[in-house]
Design a protein around this motif. Sequence first.
Motif, mmCIF file in Angstrom:
data_model
loop_
_atom_site.group_PDB
_atom_site.id
_atom_site.type_symbol
_atom_site.label_atom_id
_atom_site.label_comp_id
_atom_site.label_asym_id
_atom_site.label_seq_id
_atom_site.Cartn_x
_atom_site.Cartn_y
_atom_site.Cartn_z
ATOM 1 N N SER A 221 3.988 6.007 -5.352
ATOM 2 C CA SER A 221 4.145 6.036 -6.808
ATOM 3 C C SER A 221 2.890 6.501 -7.542
ATOM 4 N N ALA A 222 1.859 6.906 -6.808
ATOM 5 C CA ALA A 222 0.635 7.391 -7.429
ATOM 6 C C ALA A 222 0.912 8.641 -8.271
ATOM 7 N N PRO A 223 0.050 8.942 -9.237
ATOM 8 C CA PRO A 223 0.313 10.083 -10.131
ATOM 9 C C PRO A 223 0.608 11.390 -9.401
ATOM 10 N N ALA B 249 14.912 -2.311 10.335
ATOM 11 C CA ALA B 249 13.518 -2.688 10.112
ATOM 12 C C ALA B 249 12.828 -1.587 9.339
ATOM 13 N N GLY B 250 11.706 -1.953 8.727
ATOM 14 C CA GLY B 250 10.884 -0.967 8.039
ATOM 15 C C GLY B 250 11.488 -0.474 6.741
ATOM 16 N N GLU B 251 10.968 0.647 6.273
ATOM 17 C CA GLU B 251 11.482 1.258 5.057
ATOM 18 C C GLU B 251 12.885 1.804 5.326
ATOM 19 N N HIS C 108 0.833 -1.200 0.000
ATOM 20 C CA HIS C 108 0.000 0.000 0.000
ATOM 21 C C HIS C 108 0.867 1.249 0.000
ATOM 22 N N ARG C 109 1.940 1.231 0.763
ATOM 23 C CA ARG C 109 2.860 2.364 0.792
ATOM 24 C C ARG C 109 3.471 2.615 -0.581
#
Length: 271
Positions: free
Chosen positions: A24-26, A258-260, A18-19
């Motif tokens: 990367s959404a427009p 951990a994580g991003e 989801h992240r």
Amino acid sequence: MSDDENDPQAAWHAWHEHRVAIVSAPYGPLALIGTHWLADYPEGRIPAVPGRWRTTGAGVALTAAPGDSLQLDGEPFTGDAELAADEGPPSRSRLTAGDMRLVVIRREGEWAVRVFDPGSEARRAFGGIEATPYDPAFVLPGRFTPYGEQRTVQVDNVDGQARGLGLGGELAFRFGGVEHTLQVAVDEDDGSLWAVFGDATGGRSSYRFRFLKPGVPGEDGSVTVDLNRSLLPPCAFADHFICPFPPPGNTLPFEVAAGERRLKGALATGI
């Protein structure tokens, strides 16, 4: 109850996907190509941004000519309009210029116009977010203790300016047998917590600092500190964001592996 709720690892994978989709959404963070502070353009003309802009006592005044090809609320716009700061996401900005979205923001009394372009170089080059697989050792019980009153500390931002960061309390948790604390902000709308933190991986195998959003604490202050959901700040995706650095005391002395961690393909120097 869904399978993901029964399987923390599956839930983490869903969160990560989801992240990536949001980023990367427009009109996600990768699409930001400029933050233009109106104080830098007293004549009202921002390079490569249509219209004439100026601040007023109540907000931002925009004057558009027919050749500016601006739309306001989905309709062709010419003439004058007064705009307040945008509250919604860039994808729902009131102002558009072709495929671009123009977003009015305000920070500590200063007004700016942000430009989001789905054709940005950063969005075209995006190869994903490097993230460490879920590790239950980084899921820790925590406790939130609010301050008696809201505190504001001056912290440097990535654009070199110092700005106020509002803090509402401390988040305490134990890792490796040692108690650690982070100063956290508290969202005025829903009471959720937000921390800017550094750690021993920052600038090496991770971006130089990250965000953490543990959620809303219980009535007794209890809250889960899941470092698997450490987030890259918006400025990791576009240089035109003005993210704050961690406040004093918010650099953890251990490695949050951990994580991003960083953008895929990023250099080990951490940006």
